[in-house]
Write an enzyme that holds these catalytic residues in place. Structure first.
Site, PDB file in Angstrom:
ATOM      1  N   LYS A 108      -7.600  13.278   4.959  1.00  0.00           N
ATOM      2  CA  LYS A 108      -7.509  14.581   5.692  1.00  0.00           C
ATOM      3  C   LYS A 108      -8.411  15.592   4.977  1.00  0.00           C
ATOM      4  CE  LYS A 108      -2.970  14.438   7.590  1.00  0.00           C
ATOM      5  NZ  LYS A 108      -1.388  14.534   7.459  1.00  0.00           N
ATOM      6  N   HIS A 163      -2.806   7.649   1.007  1.00  0.00           N
ATOM      7  CA  HIS A 163      -2.826   7.168   2.415  1.00  0.00           C
ATOM      8  C   HIS A 163      -3.416   8.556   3.288  1.00  0.00           C
ATOM      9  CE1 HIS A 163       1.029   9.302   2.546  1.00  0.00           C
ATOM     10  NE2 HIS A 163       0.870   9.552   3.721  1.00  0.00           N
ATOM     11  N   ASP A 164      -3.189   9.621   2.951  1.00  0.00           N
ATOM     12  CA  ASP A 164      -3.792  10.562   3.674  1.00  0.00           C
ATOM     13  C   ASP A 164      -5.004  11.405   2.923  1.00  0.00           C
ATOM     14  OD1 ASP A 164      -1.852  10.792   5.931  1.00  0.00           O
ATOM     15  OD2 ASP A 164      -0.598  12.197   4.877  1.00  0.00           O
ATOM     16  N   HIS A 216      -8.429  10.436  10.299  1.00  0.00           N
ATOM     17  CA  HIS A 216      -8.075  10.546   8.649  1.00  0.00           C
ATOM     18  C   HIS A 216      -7.860   9.261   8.165  1.00  0.00           C
ATOM     19  CE1 HIS A 216      -3.814  10.848   9.543  1.00  0.00           C
ATOM     20  NE2 HIS A 216      -3.594  10.415   8.376  1.00  0.00           N
ATOM     21  N   HIS A 231      -1.107   4.498  10.485  1.00  0.00           N
ATOM     22  CA  HIS A 231      -0.586   5.273  11.903  1.00  0.00           C
ATOM     23  C   HIS A 231      -0.426   4.297  13.050  1.00  0.00           C
ATOM     24  CE1 HIS A 231      -0.109   9.260  10.629  1.00  0.00           C
ATOM     25  NE2 HIS A 231      -1.062   9.407  10.099  1.00  0.00           N
ATOM     26  N   ASP A 267       6.337   7.259   5.369  1.00  0.00           N
ATOM     27  CA  ASP A 267       5.624   8.240   5.525  1.00  0.00           C
ATOM     28  C   ASP A 267       6.232   9.252   6.678  1.00  0.00           C
ATOM     29  OD1 ASP A 267       3.279  10.016   5.997  1.00  0.00           O
ATOM     30  OD2 ASP A 267       2.460   8.483   7.536  1.00  0.00           O
TER      31      ASP A 267
HETATM   32 FE   LIG Z   1      -1.449  10.031   7.936  1.00  0.00          FE
HETATM   33 FE   LIG Z   2       1.175  11.096   5.499  1.00  0.00          FE
END
Ligand SMILES: [Fe+2]
Ligand SMILES: [Fe+2]
Length: 334
Positions: A200, A196-197, A225, A250, A278
């Site tokens: 980044k 999911h990240d 991100h 998010h 998360d």
């Molecule tokens: Fe995130």
């Molecule tokens: Fe996260």
């Protein structure tokens, strides 16, 4: 595979293991396959076969249905149970197999059957395509393993988020199981949570690890991100159903999240589960600007935000219940 044989394009020979208790049959099969450019090994018992497959997995196995020490079925079952060999093509050699025996082999995940005595003309094209299948499976596994390593690397850039993605995946999986999500969607959910990240990767360290409050510009950079992660993963077929999780993790149910401001009905359950997982992990782990919060404090914050219409209260309840029932399910914080 060989540049001398049918498996062109790779510098190593494709390796085939023949498992049969009749030496003449092994010899014929071996000679034929070797002449066709394969690296062939042979064994006469089930135990020898398993030992060899575990020590040094081949690219293809020919497996006799009835061996002196074990049945071919039990060998097949053992091969499929082992993560390293679960995709290994296994061709069962059948002489007088009954249809029940064949059905059983299908249920256990046999790749193909070859009747004894075998017809050489038929054998070679099948071997070629099965070896190719194995190569595709290997490439797929390598690609997934690489992405997983990448995701871990991104978490590790910030000492406060090391292990974050794996923990989010674990929390999300536990909740999803409780909520009746089935195996295949569960796999998509797990992949989405793990990656999911990933976006980044495009966020500079100076922003990602900044201890103080972020400027508007820095916040805009971070908030890209989810979309970057989706773009990075979009070419991977196996990620197709996980992309909404990456893009929307998010978002808030009332539409006040990012990047698309999607609201409740447009946010699938998988997204809502990963979002809660998360945030829960973020709250209960140490951050650069605060210590880890206790679970009770985290639940209090969550409850208030559920009432504001941000998160799915049912998902939160399931997470709380799961953690209360089996603390052992809690991911390792190390
Ligand atoms: Fe995130
Ligand atoms: Fe996260």
């Amino acid at each position: 595979m060989s540049d001398r044989g049918p498996g062109q394009g790779n510098s190593t020979l494709a390796r085939i293991l023949v498992v049969d208790d009749e030496p003449p049959l092994r010899l014929v099969l071996r000679r034929f396959l070797e002449l066709s450019g394969y690296d062939v090994a042979e064994v006469g018992t089930g135990e020898e076969a398993l030992e060899r497959i575990r020590r040094d997995p081949p690219d293809l196995v020919f497996l006799d249905l009835q061996l002196p020490d074990r049945s071919g079925h039990s060998i097949l079952e053992a091969i499929r149970a082992e993560p390293a060999t679960r995709l290994l093509p296994v061709v069962m050699l059948t002489g007088l197999a009954t249809s029940e025996q064949k059905v059983r082999a299908f249920e256990l995940g046999v790749t193909d059957f070859l009747a004894k005595p075998f017809a050489p003309d038929e054998l070679l094209p099948r071997v070629r395509s099965l070896v190719l299948l194995k190569q595709f499976a290997d490439e797929l596994e390598h690609a997934e393993a690489m992405i997983a390593t990448l995701a871990r690397t991104i978490d590790a850039r910030d000492p406060y988020t090391a292990g974050h993605s794996a923990r989010v995946a674990k929390y999300a999986e536990v909740v999803a199981r409780r909520m009746g999500v089935e195996e295949t969607p569960l796999l998509d959910l797990r992949r989405g949570a793990l990656f999911h990240d990933l976006g980044k990767i495009a966020v500079p360290d100076a922003v990602l690890r900044k201890p103080g409050p972020l400027t508007d510009e820095e916040r805009r950079v971070i908030q890209k991100h989810p979309v970057i992660g989706e773009e990075l993963l979009a070419p991977m077929k196996t990620m197709a159903k996980s992309l909404p999780i990456v893009r929307h993790h998010h978002e808030r149910l009332d539409g006040s999240g990012y990047p698309d401001g999607r609201s409740g009905p447009d946010l699938p359950l998988a997204v809502r589960i990963v979002t809660v997982a998360d945030i829960f992990d973020a709250l209960t782990t140490k951050r650069v600007y605060r210590d880890a919060l206790s679970r009770e404090t985290a639940y209090g914050i969550f409850d208030a935000e559920v009432r504001r219409g941000w998160w799915d209260g049912e998902v939160l309840r399931e997470l709380q219940a799961a953690l209360a029932e089996s603390p052992a399910e809690t991911p390792d914080r190390s």
